[in-house]
Design an enzyme around this catalytic site. Structure first.
Site, short mmCIF file in Angstrom:
data_model
loop_
_atom_site.label_atom_id
_atom_site.label_comp_id
_atom_site.label_asym_id
_atom_site.label_seq_id
_atom_site.Cartn_x
_atom_site.Cartn_y
_atom_site.Cartn_z
N GLY A 9 45.46 15.04 36.95
CA GLY A 9 45.23 16.18 37.86
C GLY A 9 46.02 16.12 39.15
CB ILE A 13 50.17 21.58 34.15
CG1 ILE A 13 51.66 21.83 33.85
CG2 ILE A 13 49.33 22.68 33.54
CD1 ILE A 13 52.02 21.75 32.37
CB THR A 125 54.62 19.82 24.65
OG1 THR A 125 55.92 20.39 24.75
CG2 THR A 125 54.76 18.50 23.92
CG ASP A 126 57.53 24.37 23.68
OD1 ASP A 126 57.65 23.28 24.28
OD2 ASP A 126 58.17 25.39 24.01
CD GLU A 127 59.99 19.32 25.34
OE1 GLU A 127 60.56 18.29 24.97
OE2 GLU A 127 60.04 19.77 26.51
CE1 TYR A 149 56.19 14.79 27.29
CE2 TYR A 149 57.69 16.46 26.43
CZ TYR A 149 56.49 16.11 27.04
OH TYR A 149 55.59 17.10 27.39
CE LYS A 153 51.99 15.76 25.52
NZ LYS A 153 50.82 15.53 26.41
CG ASN A 179 53.47 25.02 31.99
OD1 ASN A 179 52.34 25.02 32.45
ND2 ASN A 179 53.69 25.16 30.68
N GLY A 274 70.63 14.37 21.73
CA GLY A 274 69.60 14.99 20.89
C GLY A 274 68.95 16.21 21.54
CG HIS A 275 69.64 19.28 25.31
ND1 HIS A 275 70.43 19.71 26.35
CD2 HIS A 275 68.40 19.73 25.59
CE1 HIS A 275 69.69 20.38 27.22
NE2 HIS A 275 68.46 20.41 26.77
N1 NAD Z 1 55.58 20.79 32.29
C1 NAD Z 1 55.72 21.47 31.16
O1 NAD Z 1 56.56 22.35 31.06
C2 NAD Z 1 54.79 21.18 30.00
C3 NAD Z 1 54.83 22.04 28.89
C4 NAD Z 1 53.96 21.80 27.83
C5 NAD Z 1 53.08 20.74 27.89
N2 NAD Z 1 53.08 19.92 28.96
C6 NAD Z 1 52.09 18.82 29.01
O2 NAD Z 1 51.23 19.09 30.09
C7 NAD Z 1 50.78 17.86 30.67
C8 NAD Z 1 51.05 17.85 32.16
O3 NAD Z 1 52.45 18.00 32.37
P1 NAD Z 1 53.04 18.08 33.85
O4 NAD Z 1 54.31 18.81 33.77
O5 NAD Z 1 51.99 18.55 34.79
O6 NAD Z 1 53.32 16.54 34.13
P2 NAD Z 1 53.59 15.73 35.46
O7 NAD Z 1 54.58 14.69 35.12
O8 NAD Z 1 53.85 16.65 36.61
O9 NAD Z 1 52.18 15.04 35.77
C9 NAD Z 1 51.65 14.02 34.98
C10 NAD Z 1 50.48 13.40 35.73
O10 NAD Z 1 49.91 12.40 34.90
C11 NAD Z 1 49.68 11.23 35.70
N3 NAD Z 1 49.74 10.05 34.82
C12 NAD Z 1 50.82 9.58 34.15
N4 NAD Z 1 50.49 8.46 33.49
C13 NAD Z 1 49.16 8.26 33.71
C14 NAD Z 1 48.23 7.28 33.26
N5 NAD Z 1 48.61 6.28 32.46
N6 NAD Z 1 46.96 7.38 33.67
C15 NAD Z 1 46.57 8.38 34.50
N7 NAD Z 1 47.40 9.31 34.96
C16 NAD Z 1 48.68 9.26 34.57
C17 NAD Z 1 50.80 11.24 36.74
O11 NAD Z 1 50.48 10.44 37.86
C18 NAD Z 1 50.91 12.73 37.04
O12 NAD Z 1 50.02 13.09 38.07
C19 NAD Z 1 51.49 16.75 29.90
O13 NAD Z 1 50.60 16.26 28.91
C20 NAD Z 1 52.68 17.44 29.27
O14 NAD Z 1 53.08 16.80 28.09
C21 NAD Z 1 53.91 20.12 30.02
#
Ligand code: NAD
Length: 338
Positions: A9, A13, A125-127, A149, A153, A179, A274-275
């Site tokens: 949190g 996101i 994730t869509d990935e 990654y 996931k 996002n 691998g992009h």
């Molecule tokens: N950003 C995108 O475009 C996107 C799209 C689809 C899905 N997601 C998924 O949404 C989620 C959030 O993504 P985001 O972009 O906000 O990521 P982010 O990298 O901004 O935030 C990740 C958070 O997780 C915390 N964290 C990491 N390892 C941890 C651990 N071991 N224990 C506790 N906390 C930990 C970090 O400190 C950070 O606050 C992820 O699961 C990501 O895979 C992201």
């Protein structure tokens, strides 16, 4: 009161979701569990740190001593915590396996014996679908992740499903597209390019710039997760996409227009290995539950640029004073200007 655990949190996101949850649900008591890795910042939650229905716990989701009691007292778990940057996973995958897979396993094990748990949302994730040259991925499509990654996931996504199928844990899985919006760490393309453009620094664009992503405003993502907590069906997976497909080069030109900078700032760099060329989602399943994105991409991108312009106190310390970030940037794109 309903006890809600939000992992990750203090990230992009997750922090937007915490804010949304506190405002939208007066009967929710929200606990944030976050390790505060390089991507998690307490400043991101500063406006809700003293909120009477919010508590912050610094801890690792892979540490069962910390995570298990928090899961076991919760009615809802929304699991965002992850290592999230594809480029970092290519450089070194260990933390991705540890957090995204083992951390998810620890939370799911705790969820097996959580007496009040009504919902465990696995944020995927869509990935996980891999590159999609044409058409749009449906939830029933094969998953073919192509980098560490997305593979970690995908492992977590299917592990969460297995805990529904095997142990009846009330899991739903959401797979969102890229996002954008406020508080995104400035290593990802939109905040990186916006902040570089504001500083008149080069925008390092991978390869031919023709890779396509579908952009989803972070608040539309939060609203979808909230709605699916209410209306989703256990064991089901839901795609969440904005329907805003755009090639990186076109996105870059839009950012340059919005910041009033010339296209000469574009700096082509060697492509990511691998992009994935394109992601696209069929979102009819989430839409059938009454969700639809509300933020128009033109407005959302303009507001995001304005947010980074107005909130330099949030991102400048990362880009200018954080030695680890500067070392990462230099290894990825060459030395950053002081
Ligand atoms: N950003 C995108 O475009 C996107 C799209 C689809 C899905 N997601 C998924 O949404 C989620 C959030 O993504 P985001 O972009 O906000 O990521 P982010 O990298 O901004 O935030 C990740 C958070 O997780 C915390 N964290 C990491 N390892 C941890 C651990 N071991 N224990 C506790 N906390 C930990 C970090 O400190 C950070 O606050 C992820 O699961 C990501 O895979 C992201």
């Amino acid at each position: 009161m309903i006890d809600v655990l939000v992992t990750g949190g203090a990230g992009f996101i997750g922090s937007n979701f915490v804010r949304h949850a506190l405002a939208a649900h007066p009967d929710w008591r929200v606990t944030t569990l976050d390790k505060l890795t390089y991507a998690g910042r307490i400043e991101t939650l500063s406006d809700v740190m003293d909120h009477p229905r919010h508590a912050f716990v610094r801890g690792d989701i892979a540490d069962d001593v910390v995570a298990t009691p928090l899961v076991q007292r919760s009615h809802i778990v929304v699991h965002f915590a992850a290592e999230t940057h594809v480029d970092r996973s290519i450089a070194s995958a260990g933390d991705f396996i540890r957090t995204d897979m083992i951390g998810t396993y620890v939370l799911l094990e705790a969820a097996r014996n959580a007496p009040h748990l009504k919902r465990f949302v696995q944020i995927s994730t869509d990935e996980v679908y891999g590159s999609v040259p044409e058409g749009a991925s449906r939830e029933t499509d094969e998953i073919k992740p192509r980098n560490p990654y997305s593979a970690s996931k995908a492992g977590a996504d299917r592990l969460a499903y297995s805990y529904f199928a095997t142990y009846d844990v009330p899991v739903i899985v959401t797979r969102a597209s890229n996002n954008y919006g406020p508080y995104q760490f400035p290593e990802k393309i939109i905040p990186l390019f916006v902040t570089n453009a504001l500083d008149e620094r080069p925008l390092p664009l991978y390869g031919d710039g023709l890779n396509v992503r579908d952009w989803l405003h972070v608040m539309d993502h939060c609203r979808a997760v909230d709605l699916l907590i209410e209306r989703g069906v256990n064991g089901e997976t839901y795609n969440i996409g904005g329907g805003n497909e755009i090639a990186n080069i076109d996105l870059t030109h839009r950012i340059l227009e919005l910041t009033g900078r010339p296209s000469s700032l574009i700096q082509p760099v060697k492509d990511r290995p691998g992009h994935d060329r394109r992601y696209a989602l069929d979102t009819s399943k989430a839409r059938a539950h009454g969700w639809a994105p509300q933020v128009d991409f033109v407005d959302g991108l303009r507001e995001t640029v304005e947010w980074y312009r107005a909130n330099q106190a949030w991102w400048r310390p990362i880009k200018e004073q954080d030695a680890a970030f500067r070392a990462y940037y230099a290894s990825q794109y060459g030395p950053a200007r002081p």
